[in-house]
Design an enzyme around this catalytic site. Sequence first.
Site, PDB file in Angstrom:
ATOM      1  N   GLY A  11       0.828  -1.206   0.000  1.00 19.36           N
ATOM      2  CA  GLY A  11       0.000   0.000   0.000  1.00 19.36           C
ATOM      3  C   GLY A  11       0.859   1.250   0.000  1.00 19.36           C
ATOM      4  O   GLY A  11       1.845   1.314   0.717  1.00 19.36           O
ATOM      5  N   ARG A  21      13.602  10.152  -2.688  1.00 17.48           N
ATOM      6  CA  ARG A  21      14.500  11.281  -2.961  1.00 17.48           C
ATOM      7  C   ARG A  21      15.732  11.230  -2.053  1.00 17.48           C
ATOM      8  O   ARG A  21      16.867  11.420  -2.505  1.00 17.48           O
ATOM      9  CB  ARG A  21      13.719  12.584  -2.737  1.00 17.48           C
ATOM     10  CG  ARG A  21      14.529  13.862  -2.826  1.00 17.48           C
ATOM     11  CD  ARG A  21      13.563  15.031  -2.633  1.00 17.48           C
ATOM     12  NE  ARG A  21      14.237  16.318  -2.616  1.00 17.48           N
ATOM     13  CZ  ARG A  21      14.721  16.902  -1.533  1.00 17.48           C
ATOM     14  NH1 ARG A  21      14.652  16.276  -0.365  1.00 17.48           N
ATOM     15  NH2 ARG A  21      15.283  18.093  -1.607  1.00 17.48           N
ATOM     16  N   ARG A  72       1.304  -5.188  -5.526  1.00 19.45           N
ATOM     17  CA  ARG A  72       1.348  -6.386  -4.699  1.00 19.45           C
ATOM     18  C   ARG A  72       1.770  -7.500  -5.655  1.00 19.45           C
ATOM     19  O   ARG A  72       1.181  -7.652  -6.722  1.00 19.45           O
ATOM     20  CB  ARG A  72      -0.014  -6.636  -4.053  1.00 19.45           C
ATOM     21  CG  ARG A  72      -0.345  -5.505  -3.067  1.00 19.45           C
ATOM     22  CD  ARG A  72      -1.411  -5.857  -2.065  1.00 19.45           C
ATOM     23  NE  ARG A  72      -1.249  -5.055  -0.858  1.00 19.45           N
ATOM     24  CZ  ARG A  72      -1.827  -3.851  -0.662  1.00 19.45           C
ATOM     25  NH1 ARG A  72      -2.593  -3.327  -1.599  1.00 19.45           N
ATOM     26  NH2 ARG A  72      -1.635  -3.197   0.456  1.00 19.45           N
ATOM     27  N   GLY A 102       5.197  -1.661   3.946  1.00 18.42           N
ATOM     28  CA  GLY A 102       4.690  -2.079   5.248  1.00 18.42           C
ATOM     29  C   GLY A 102       5.205  -3.446   5.656  1.00 18.42           C
ATOM     30  O   GLY A 102       6.204  -3.934   5.113  1.00 18.42           O
ATOM     31  N   ASP A 103       4.516  -4.088   6.591  1.00 15.36           N
ATOM     32  CA  ASP A 103       5.029  -5.354   7.142  1.00 15.36           C
ATOM     33  C   ASP A 103       5.132  -6.453   6.087  1.00 15.36           C
ATOM     34  O   ASP A 103       6.086  -7.232   6.095  1.00 15.36           O
ATOM     35  CB  ASP A 103       4.204  -5.804   8.357  1.00 15.36           C
ATOM     36  CG  ASP A 103       2.755  -6.086   8.021  1.00 15.36           C
ATOM     37  OD1 ASP A 103       2.260  -5.550   7.014  1.00 15.36           O
ATOM     38  OD2 ASP A 103       2.114  -6.842   8.779  1.00 15.36           O
ATOM     39  N   GLY A 104       4.174  -6.501   5.162  1.00 15.44           N
ATOM     40  CA  GLY A 104       4.243  -7.499   4.087  1.00 15.44           C
ATOM     41  C   GLY A 104       5.513  -7.315   3.270  1.00 15.44           C
ATOM     42  O   GLY A 104       6.260  -8.274   3.021  1.00 15.44           O
ATOM     43  N   THR A 125       3.849   3.314   5.606  1.00 11.87           N
ATOM     44  CA  THR A 125       2.450   2.915   5.750  1.00 11.87           C
ATOM     45  C   THR A 125       1.721   3.937   6.609  1.00 11.87           C
ATOM     46  O   THR A 125       2.296   4.444   7.577  1.00 11.87           O
ATOM     47  CB  THR A 125       2.297   1.504   6.376  1.00 11.87           C
ATOM     48  OG1 THR A 125       0.942   1.346   6.825  1.00 11.87           O
ATOM     49  CG2 THR A 125       3.207   1.292   7.570  1.00 11.87           C
ATOM     50  N   ASP A 127      -0.656   3.215   8.460  1.00  9.21           N
ATOM     51  CA  ASP A 127      -1.316   2.502   9.562  1.00  9.21           C
ATOM     52  C   ASP A 127      -0.589   2.637  10.905  1.00  9.21           C
ATOM     53  O   ASP A 127      -1.199   2.419  11.954  1.00  9.21           O
ATOM     54  CB  ASP A 127      -1.463   1.012   9.225  1.00  9.21           C
ATOM     55  CG  ASP A 127      -2.297   0.788   7.980  1.00  9.21           C
ATOM     56  OD1 ASP A 127      -3.155   1.638   7.690  1.00  9.21           O
ATOM     57  OD2 ASP A 127      -2.077  -0.218   7.282  1.00  9.21           O
ATOM     58  N   ASP A 129       1.396   0.606  12.158  1.00  8.08           N
ATOM     59  CA  ASP A 129       1.157  -0.690  12.803  1.00  8.08           C
ATOM     60  C   ASP A 129       2.438  -1.489  13.030  1.00  8.08           C
ATOM     61  O   ASP A 129       2.375  -2.691  13.288  1.00  8.08           O
ATOM     62  CB  ASP A 129       0.148  -1.508  11.976  1.00  8.08           C
ATOM     63  CG  ASP A 129       0.600  -1.717  10.543  1.00  8.08           C
ATOM     64  OD1 ASP A 129       1.603  -1.098  10.130  1.00  8.08           O
ATOM     65  OD2 ASP A 129      -0.052  -2.485   9.815  1.00  8.08           O
ATOM     66  N   MET A 169      -8.875   4.875   8.438  1.00  6.84           N
ATOM     67  CA  MET A 169      -8.117   3.671   8.074  1.00  6.84           C
ATOM     68  C   MET A 169      -7.244   3.192   9.230  1.00  6.84           C
ATOM     69  O   MET A 169      -7.359   3.692  10.350  1.00  6.84           O
ATOM     70  CB  MET A 169      -7.281   3.956   6.840  1.00  6.84           C
ATOM     71  CG  MET A 169      -8.073   3.851   5.551  1.00  6.84           C
ATOM     72  SD  MET A 169      -6.977   3.998   4.144  1.00  6.84           S
ATOM     73  CE  MET A 169      -8.011   3.311   2.850  1.00  6.84           C
ATOM     74  N   ARG A 171      -6.147  -0.396   9.261  1.00  5.89           N
ATOM     75  CA  ARG A 171      -6.271  -1.871   9.336  1.00  5.89           C
ATOM     76  C   ARG A 171      -6.552  -2.306  10.774  1.00  5.89           C
ATOM     77  O   ARG A 171      -7.463  -1.777  11.393  1.00  5.89           O
ATOM     78  CB  ARG A 171      -5.026  -2.540   8.750  1.00  5.89           C
ATOM     79  CG  ARG A 171      -4.911  -2.288   7.260  1.00  5.89           C
ATOM     80  CD  ARG A 171      -4.045  -3.277   6.576  1.00  5.89           C
ATOM     81  NE  ARG A 171      -2.646  -3.108   6.941  1.00  5.89           N
ATOM     82  CZ  ARG A 171      -1.650  -3.781   6.415  1.00  5.89           C
ATOM     83  NH1 ARG A 171      -1.881  -4.699   5.506  1.00  5.89           N
ATOM     84  NH2 ARG A 171      -0.410  -3.567   6.785  1.00  5.89           N
TER      85      ARG A 171
END
Length: 319
Positions: A11, A21, A72, A102-104, A125, A127, A129, A169, A171
């Site tokens: 994401g 940059r 993805r 992000g974590d993925g 991200t 999030d 998270d 948002m 998640r």
Amino acid sequence: MKRIAVLTSGGDSPAMNAAIRAVVRTGIEKGLKVYGVHRGYNGLISGEIFEMDKHSVSDIIQRGGTILRTARSEEFKTPEGRQKALNVIKVLKIDGIIVIGGDGSFHGADLLSDLGVPTIGIPGTIDNDLAYTDYTVGFDTALNTAIDAINKIRDTSSSHERVSVIEVMGRNCGDLAIYSGIAGGAEYVVVPEKPFTVEDICENIFNGKRSGKLHNIIILAEGVGGAQKLARKIEEITSIETRATVLGYIQRGGSPSASDRILASRMGNKAVEVLLEGKSARVIGIKNNKIIDMDIKEALAIPKVFDEELFDLSISLSN
Ligand code: ADP
């Protein structure tokens, strides 16, 4: 270390461009050739890799999204896909990779490191998270976007003396909701980490009415979801007109805030330095306003601790 590559994955988030940059400009300043990979891990597999000069990142610090685009990649999740990526990396003689995501994306970066490619992650991200870092790149901008929307909804909510359920948002992480609740002066914050009942919310609404409040802003985290359903239930119980607004993707876009631009610049710079120190499988973070690096596996294993204090503050200030 002569050639490094940078990619954005998963994401998108505001200030990913500022991070790109910083990577490109730091890399070039340190005498490296810097390559940009298009469309995340997909581009690594298909060889969509281009050299970036200083000017290729001109005029992007203020732009949302990611100039490298993101994707993805299901193929990268397979050993065969990763082997293809490794072949491309070898052919192009890339000595290190910086992954912004992000974590993925970090799981992917970890597997790439296991294949012998020095890889560093920058947390991009909205999030917030990832437990190992106080903040992720894009969170502050998303928060400001949410606040801007909440302010506007509050105006019309007051005029009509309505209850407004606003879904933000994040998640499964309630950070964006709690921060939005505090900064937006919400009456109630519903997060996945904390059990709630509709009755509790309604009691709060009645208390607000009695004390003369014109509006009632309920912030709902994405991880709880069901804004329309919650609004209907509140209206049923209180008989007060209740509207739901799901903020959705507006939170992922827009010009990054000053804080996010600075965070992304610091992290991008650090990621290159960490690669040059000969490290691999590290992620960049910020702790107590110091930029840090940490082992990816270790970082991903840290459970996100719910900030009870902030949650309590959001509730106590709303009374
Ligand atoms: P985010 O990075 O924002 O959390 P995703 O979870 O969608 O987003 O991950 C982005 C990409 O990272 C995936 O499409 C995939 O290419 C790669 N990825 C995610 N998880 C793994 C994994 N377990 N193994 C290998 N690659 C992964």
